[in-house]
Design a protein around this motif. Structure first.
Motif, PDB file in Angstrom:
ATOM      1  N   PRO A  73     -19.085  63.697   8.918  1.00  7.34           N
ATOM      2  CA  PRO A  73     -19.242  62.346   8.366  1.00  7.34           C
ATOM      3  C   PRO A  73     -18.788  62.309   6.907  1.00  7.34           C
ATOM      4  O   PRO A  73     -18.797  63.333   6.223  1.00  7.34           O
ATOM      5  CB  PRO A  73     -20.753  62.094   8.491  1.00  7.34           C
ATOM      6  CG  PRO A  73     -21.212  63.035   9.552  1.00  7.34           C
ATOM      7  CD  PRO A  73     -20.350  64.240   9.428  1.00  7.34           C
ATOM      8  N   PRO A  74     -18.389  61.146   6.416  1.00  7.38           N
ATOM      9  CA  PRO A  74     -17.981  61.041   5.010  1.00  7.38           C
ATOM     10  C   PRO A  74     -19.087  61.506   4.076  1.00  7.38           C
ATOM     11  O   PRO A  74     -20.273  61.275   4.328  1.00  7.38           O
ATOM     12  CB  PRO A  74     -17.706  59.536   4.833  1.00  7.38           C
ATOM     13  CG  PRO A  74     -17.465  59.024   6.208  1.00  7.38           C
ATOM     14  CD  PRO A  74     -18.304  59.866   7.116  1.00  7.38           C
ATOM     15  N   SER A  75     -18.695  62.180   3.002  1.00 10.07           N
ATOM     16  CA  SER A  75     -19.668  62.688   2.044  1.00 10.07           C
ATOM     17  C   SER A  75     -19.358  62.177   0.646  1.00 10.07           C
ATOM     18  O   SER A  75     -18.197  61.901   0.313  1.00 10.07           O
ATOM     19  CB  SER A  75     -19.661  64.225   2.039  1.00 10.07           C
ATOM     20  OG  SER A  75     -18.405  64.728   1.620  1.00 10.07           O
ATOM     21  N   HIS A  76     -20.391  62.062  -0.178  1.00 10.48           N
ATOM     22  CA  HIS A  76     -20.229  61.651  -1.570  1.00 10.48           C
ATOM     23  C   HIS A  76     -19.605  62.800  -2.351  1.00 10.48           C
ATOM     24  O   HIS A  76     -19.925  63.965  -2.123  1.00 10.48           O
ATOM     25  CB  HIS A  76     -21.593  61.284  -2.166  1.00 10.48           C
ATOM     26  CG  HIS A  76     -21.520  60.627  -3.499  1.00 10.48           C
ATOM     27  ND1 HIS A  76     -21.493  61.340  -4.674  1.00 10.48           N
ATOM     28  CD2 HIS A  76     -21.459  59.307  -3.846  1.00 10.48           C
ATOM     29  CE1 HIS A  76     -21.435  60.507  -5.700  1.00 10.48           C
ATOM     30  NE2 HIS A  76     -21.422  59.262  -5.222  1.00 10.48           N
ATOM     31  N   PRO A 106     -17.946  68.783  18.012  1.00 10.46           N
ATOM     32  CA  PRO A 106     -18.130  69.979  18.847  1.00 10.46           C
ATOM     33  C   PRO A 106     -18.125  71.273  18.037  1.00 10.46           C
ATOM     34  O   PRO A 106     -17.393  71.416  17.057  1.00 10.46           O
ATOM     35  CB  PRO A 106     -16.915  69.927  19.790  1.00 10.46           C
ATOM     36  CG  PRO A 106     -15.889  69.137  19.029  1.00 10.46           C
ATOM     37  CD  PRO A 106     -16.648  68.141  18.216  1.00 10.46           C
ATOM     38  N   CYS A 107     -18.959  72.199  18.460  1.00 10.90           N
ATOM     39  CA  CYS A 107     -18.963  73.605  18.011  1.00 10.90           C
ATOM     40  C   CYS A 107     -19.498  73.825  16.603  1.00 10.90           C
ATOM     41  O   CYS A 107     -20.374  74.671  16.381  1.00 10.90           O
ATOM     42  CB  CYS A 107     -17.573  74.225  18.113  1.00 10.90           C
ATOM     43  SG  CYS A 107     -16.883  74.171  19.764  1.00 10.90           S
ATOM     44  N   ALA A 108     -18.985  73.098  15.605  1.00 15.32           N
ATOM     45  CA  ALA A 108     -19.386  73.337  14.220  1.00 15.32           C
ATOM     46  C   ALA A 108     -19.055  72.121  13.369  1.00 15.32           C
ATOM     47  O   ALA A 108     -18.182  71.322  13.717  1.00 15.32           O
ATOM     48  CB  ALA A 108     -18.683  74.574  13.661  1.00 15.32           C
ATOM     49  N   CYS A 109     -19.772  71.996  12.254  1.00 15.03           N
ATOM     50  CA  CYS A 109     -19.572  70.841  11.385  1.00 15.03           C
ATOM     51  C   CYS A 109     -19.905  71.212   9.942  1.00 15.03           C
ATOM     52  O   CYS A 109     -20.937  71.855   9.694  1.00 15.03           O
ATOM     53  CB  CYS A 109     -20.468  69.695  11.852  1.00 15.03           C
ATOM     54  SG  CYS A 109     -20.346  68.218  10.830  1.00 15.03           S
ATOM     55  N   PRO A 110     -19.067  70.841   8.967  1.00 17.68           N
ATOM     56  CA  PRO A 110     -19.389  71.118   7.565  1.00 17.68           C
ATOM     57  C   PRO A 110     -20.505  70.200   7.063  1.00 17.68           C
ATOM     58  O   PRO A 110     -20.490  68.995   7.334  1.00 17.68           O
ATOM     59  CB  PRO A 110     -18.086  70.831   6.813  1.00 17.68           C
ATOM     60  CG  PRO A 110     -17.035  70.681   7.866  1.00 17.68           C
ATOM     61  CD  PRO A 110     -17.734  70.233   9.102  1.00 17.68           C
ATOM     62  N   ARG A 111     -21.431  70.761   6.318  1.00 13.67           N
ATOM     63  CA  ARG A 111     -22.443  69.967   5.635  1.00 13.67           C
ATOM     64  C   ARG A 111     -22.293  70.199   4.134  1.00 13.67           C
ATOM     65  O   ARG A 111     -22.476  71.312   3.650  1.00 13.67           O
ATOM     66  CB  ARG A 111     -23.856  70.360   6.083  1.00 13.67           C
ATOM     67  CG  ARG A 111     -24.934  69.590   5.321  1.00 13.67           C
ATOM     68  CD  ARG A 111     -26.332  69.997   5.695  1.00 13.67           C
ATOM     69  NE  ARG A 111     -27.319  69.278   4.892  1.00 13.67           N
ATOM     70  CZ  ARG A 111     -28.634  69.451   4.969  1.00 13.67           C
ATOM     71  NH1 ARG A 111     -29.127  70.335   5.832  1.00 13.67           N
ATOM     72  NH2 ARG A 111     -29.450  68.770   4.209  1.00 13.67           N
ATOM     73  N   TRP A 112     -21.956  69.138   3.414  1.00 15.14           N
ATOM     74  CA  TRP A 112     -21.784  69.237   1.971  1.00 15.14           C
ATOM     75  C   TRP A 112     -23.143  69.101   1.301  1.00 15.14           C
ATOM     76  O   TRP A 112     -23.825  68.091   1.447  1.00 15.14           O
ATOM     77  CB  TRP A 112     -20.831  68.151   1.475  1.00 15.14           C
ATOM     78  CG  TRP A 112     -19.404  68.405   1.850  1.00 15.14           C
ATOM     79  CD1 TRP A 112     -18.768  68.004   2.989  1.00 15.14           C
ATOM     80  CD2 TRP A 112     -18.447  69.142   1.090  1.00 15.14           C
ATOM     81  NE1 TRP A 112     -17.472  68.449   3.003  1.00 15.14           N
ATOM     82  CE2 TRP A 112     -17.235  69.148   1.834  1.00 15.14           C
ATOM     83  CE3 TRP A 112     -18.468  69.792  -0.142  1.00 15.14           C
ATOM     84  CZ2 TRP A 112     -16.086  69.777   1.391  1.00 15.14           C
ATOM     85  CZ3 TRP A 112     -17.322  70.427  -0.597  1.00 15.14           C
ATOM     86  CH2 TRP A 112     -16.145  70.415   0.157  1.00 15.14           C
TER      87      TRP A 112
END
Length: 388
Positions: free
Chosen positions: A54-57, A83-89
């Motif tokens: 998802p868009p991040s600040h 799917p599988c993995a997602c970056p979290r800022w």
């Protein structure tokens, strides 16, 4: 004779000059730091570009996505969408790739990347740098030294000790349930698992569950201090308790009869292995290392086990049909026997499946962190560089 007096004008000029230099120096340092953070963010954006999120600040990351007490629910939405993995800022120059696919996990855990320091350092004041927090060659040395403590010949007699501690807890429950129809079980289970590990791994004779100088509440250990007060400084008291356990075992090992009995044992308990390593080679394990390993094994060991057992009982109570099948399986296995033995453990397939399923849904340790020491490529072809 002449006297030189610094005029107020010259003094103010000197102070002003110093302030200007300090301001310029601070400004330059801030600009350098900002440039460093900007370049770091650009590198991270490029590193995780194959993994949508998802868009991040630009500064606060995804902090607005995660409302209080809704983190798990938010992650579930991400898992369904990405799917599988997602970056979290976390913030502008800090990102974590959250991996939740089994095939992805196999790739990561099949390597020897170091633990992520930022994720684990908050545990250091509590349990020190034992096996859980160590990395590299030091980890291998400690692990090799402690491996004999997990030999089957050592573990088999522990089943009886575990059963005794459980029986004591159940007797307490019968007494308490006669007074009230509701019972908070997690704190009792924590004391039971702590007593179990004290008896099995640290040769403790006394019962923690009946010790009036010791109790467990709201995930905090309370210990009766010498001045007669109950203290709840968890880290400090955990270390005091560990030091007491080590001191008592050292005293026993100094007794000739006990020492000879220990030496005749083919396999040693966890704490005896640590202490004998010290006796054979004083430089092999410092006091700090010794306490860290005991803290890690005692507190991380009993706390995660207590959490797992509590959630297993919750899961079974939430699904009475599965609970009944487990009960029937165990009753048919025991017959007239009073307790489960080592030989019974591989004869409970349905109960074992329920335990594993509960641990999958409610894992006592829900995440592990790694920092890539070299690039990695996942089964679907997506990759990450070193340093993520």
């Amino acid at each position: 004779m002449s006297v030189s007096v610094l005029s107020p004008t010259r003094l103010l000029g000197s102070v002003s000059g110093l302030l200007q230099v300090a301001f310029l120096l601070t400004l330059v340092l801030l600009l350098l730091k900002a440039a460093q953070l900007y370049l770091r963010r650009q590198w991270l954006l490029k590193a995780v570009r194959e993994f949508p999120s998802p868009p991040s600040h630009w500064l606060f990351g995804h902090i607005q996505e995660f409302q209080k007490d809704q983190e798990l629910q938010q992650f579930q939405k991400w898992v369904e969408k990405f799917p599988c993995a997602c970056p979290r800022w976390m913030w502008g120059s800090k990102v974590i790739l959250v991996v939740y696919d089994p095939d992805y996990m196999k790739v990561v855990l099949g390597r020897s990347d170091p633990k992520n320091h930022g994720s684990y350092r908050f545990l250091a004041p509590w349990i020190g740098y034992g096996l859980l927090l160590l990395n590299g060659q030091t980890w291998f040395q400690h692990r090799r030294m402690l491996t004999p403590a997990f030999h089957y010949d050592i573990l088999k007699p522990y089943v009886g000790l575990m059963a005794d501690s459980v029986r004591m807890m159940l007797d307490k429950w019968e007494e308490l349930i006669s007074q009230d129809s509701h019972l908070e079980i997690s704190e009792h289970i924590s004391l039971m698992t702590l007593e179990t590990i004290m008896k099995c791994a640290f040769s403790q004779k006394d019962s923690i569950q009946t010790d009036r100088n010791f109790f467990y509440q709201n995930d905090i250990i309370y210990w009766l201090t010498p001045d007669g007060r109950w203290s709840q400084r968890a880290c400090q008291l955990a270390h005091q308790h560990t030091d007491r356990v080590i001191k008592l075992r050292k005293a026993h090992l100094q007794e000739e009869e006990e020492l000879e009995k220990i030496r005749r044992k083919r396999n040693l308990d966890f704490l005896d292995i640590l202490l004998f390593a010290r006796m054979k080679n004083g430089s092999s394990l410092s006091d700090k290392d010794l306490r860290a390993e005991v803290d890690t094994f005692m507190f991380e060991g009993h706390d995660t086990t207590a959490s797992g057992i509590s959630w297993i009982l919750y899961a079974l109570a939430s699904h009475p049909q599965h609970q009944q099948r487990c009960r029937q399986e165990i009753q048919s296995l025991l017959g007239d026997g009073a307790s489960i033995t080592w030989d019974h453990l591989d004869q409970m397939p349905y109960t074992t499946m329920c335990i594993k399923e509960s641990l999958r849904i409610y894992p006592p340790v829900p995440m592990v962190g790694r920092e890539l020491s070299k690039p990695i490529t996942f089964p679907d072809g997506r990759s990450l560089p070193k340093g993520v």
